[in-house]
Design a protein around this motif. Structure first.
Motif, PDB file in Angstrom:
ATOM      1  N   GLY A   1       7.054   4.829   3.290  1.00 28.99           N
ATOM      2  CA  GLY A   1       7.081   4.195   1.985  1.00 28.99           C
ATOM      3  C   GLY A   1       6.905   2.695   2.050  1.00 28.99           C
ATOM      4  N   ALA A   2       7.308   2.021   0.990  1.00 23.86           N
ATOM      5  CA  ALA A   2       7.163   0.567   0.902  1.00 23.86           C
ATOM      6  C   ALA A   2       8.396  -0.124   1.468  1.00 23.86           C
ATOM      7  CB  ALA A   2       6.952   0.145  -0.546  1.00 23.86           C
TER       8      ALA A   2
ATOM      9  N   TYR B   1       0.832  -1.201   0.000  1.00 20.08           N
ATOM     10  CA  TYR B   1       0.000   0.000   0.000  1.00 20.08           C
ATOM     11  C   TYR B   1       0.870   1.255   0.000  1.00 20.08           C
ATOM     12  CZ  TYR B   1      -3.805   3.143   1.479  1.00 20.08           C
ATOM     13  OH  TYR B   1      -4.716   4.158   1.563  1.00 20.08           O
ATOM     14  N   GLY B   2       2.035   1.166   0.630  1.00 16.71           N
ATOM     15  CA  GLY B   2       2.920   2.318   0.723  1.00 16.71           C
ATOM     16  C   GLY B   2       3.825   2.532  -0.478  1.00 16.71           C
ATOM     17  N   ASN B   3       3.655   1.738  -1.533  1.00 18.01           N
ATOM     18  CA  ASN B   3       4.501   1.872  -2.721  1.00 18.01           C
ATOM     19  C   ASN B   3       3.947   2.976  -3.627  1.00 18.01           C
ATOM     20  OD1 ASN B   3       6.192   1.589  -4.878  1.00 18.01           O
ATOM     21  ND2 ASN B   3       5.620  -0.524  -5.362  1.00 18.01           N
ATOM     22  N   ASP B   4       4.422   4.193  -3.427  1.00 14.72           N
ATOM     23  CA  ASP B   4       3.903   5.336  -4.183  1.00 14.72           C
ATOM     24  C   ASP B   4       4.340   5.328  -5.642  1.00 14.72           C
ATOM     25  OD1 ASP B   4       2.779   6.136  -1.824  1.00 14.72           O
ATOM     26  OD2 ASP B   4       4.301   7.646  -1.358  1.00 14.72           O
ATOM     27  N   ALA B   5       5.291   4.470  -5.990  1.00 10.44           N
ATOM     28  CA  ALA B   5       5.718   4.370  -7.386  1.00 10.44           C
ATOM     29  C   ALA B   5       4.655   3.728  -8.258  1.00 10.44           C
ATOM     30  CB  ALA B   5       7.019   3.577  -7.482  1.00 10.44           C
TER      31      ALA B   5
ATOM     32  N   ASP C   1      -1.172   6.981  -2.078  1.00  9.97           N
ATOM     33  CA  ASP C   1      -2.479   6.604  -1.537  1.00  9.97           C
ATOM     34  C   ASP C   1      -2.575   6.778  -0.031  1.00  9.97           C
ATOM     35  OD1 ASP C   1      -3.499   5.616  -4.070  1.00  9.97           O
ATOM     36  OD2 ASP C   1      -2.112   3.937  -3.819  1.00  9.97           O
ATOM     37  N   ASP C   2      -1.455   6.934   0.654  1.00  5.78           N
ATOM     38  CA  ASP C   2      -1.468   6.855   2.113  1.00  5.78           C
ATOM     39  C   ASP C   2      -0.787   8.037   2.797  1.00  5.78           C
ATOM     40  OD1 ASP C   2       0.994   6.130   1.154  1.00  5.78           O
ATOM     41  OD2 ASP C   2       1.281   4.452   2.533  1.00  5.78           O
TER      42      ASP C   2
END
Length: 275
Positions: A22-23, A7-11, A16-17
């Motif tokens: 990050g991821a 969920y934390g993978n903004d790439a 979204d969070d």
């Protein structure tokens, strides 16, 4: 590709969070195949994972159980043309009986996957009995390692079940058998393979051109799936004699080993009966 990621993978898909760290490896658990999720009894194998990109898995689920990004529980799906990166745990894990040879199928069909930068870049044969259970799972069916382009990894003792005493109440009992095909790479870490008493079998028959490889997890001379650094430790890999235990054959078991390369065994393992 179908993408499974944290969920934390903004790439992927944007932010979204909000503001997070990050991821990270192990942010989510994995994709699980169980023994009742296909139609094996009818020799129909529908479970299929293809053209996916799986990252940052290998963590805990809501019950605090650890799963690999691809996790097999006595299941034999097809796993092909996937990319697995930045996952905790192993890229793929399977219990011993997932490699059963029966009903027109030899274990899971694993090929043409790209597996790099995971905690373990291979398929771990998982013998831990799991949450709430004690002891290790034995291989108690005829099984075979035949997938050539992924490294098979054993980090806990793998025992091959026998049937001492023969039939029970006049009914024949199935012995465990492990067959390793030519060209297959098996890496072990502080563990052993043991054929238990009572007609258990171990077969590792290579050819002069394609040996069966049994070596240490730290041996980066051998590998598959995009990386020879199976243990994921980069330049820190130092292979030594005694990095894993060995092969043990108990009374009434049988073994056939031919054209096999066996290296860096003979060590003490952190279980009963050090080898």
């Amino acid at each position: 590709n179908v993408i499974f990621t944290a969920y934390g993978n903004d790439a992927i898909g944007g932010d979204d969070d909000g503001v997070t760290d990050g991821a990270n490896d192990g942010d989510w658990a994995g994709v699980v195949f169980r023994d009742d999720s296909d139609r094996e009894a009818s020799s129909i194998y529908l479970n299929h994972l293809q053209q996916t990109d799986i990252s940052f898995g290998g963590g805990l689920d809501a019950s605090s159980d650890v799963y690999a990004p691809i996790h097999l529980e006595t299941a034999r799906p097809t796993i092909m043309h996937n990319r697995l990166t930045n996952n905790a745990d192993s890229a793929i894990s399977a219990d011993p009986n997932s490699f059963e040879e029966s009903l027109d199928r030899i274990g899971p069909d694993i090929h043409d996957n790209f597996i790099v930068n995971n905690s373990i870049n291979g398929v771990v044969i998982r013998t831990d009995a799991g949450s709430g259970q004690s002891g290790l799972q034995s291989l108690d069916v005829p099984a075979r390692f035949n997938d050539l382009d992924i490294t098979h990894v054993i980090v806990d003792n793998l025992t091959i079940a026998g049937t001492p005493g023969g039939p029970l109440d006049g009914v024949a009992r199935t012995n465990g058998r492990l067959q390793i095909d030519p060209g297959v790479v098996v890496k072990l870490d502080r563990s052993r393979i043991e054929a238990l008493r009572g007609d258990s079998q171990f077969i590792a028959e290579g050819t002069p051109e394609r040996q069966v490889i049994l070596t240490a997890l730290s041996d980066d001379r051998y590998g598959a799936g995009g990386s020879f650094d199976t243990g994921g430790d980069g330049a820190l890999s130092l292979r030594d004699p005694g990095d894993w235990g060995g092969l043990i054959f108990n009374a009434s078991s049988s073994a056939s080993i031919d054209n096999a390369y066996i290296a860096h065994g003979g060590g003490t393992i952190p279980f009963e009966n050090g080898f």
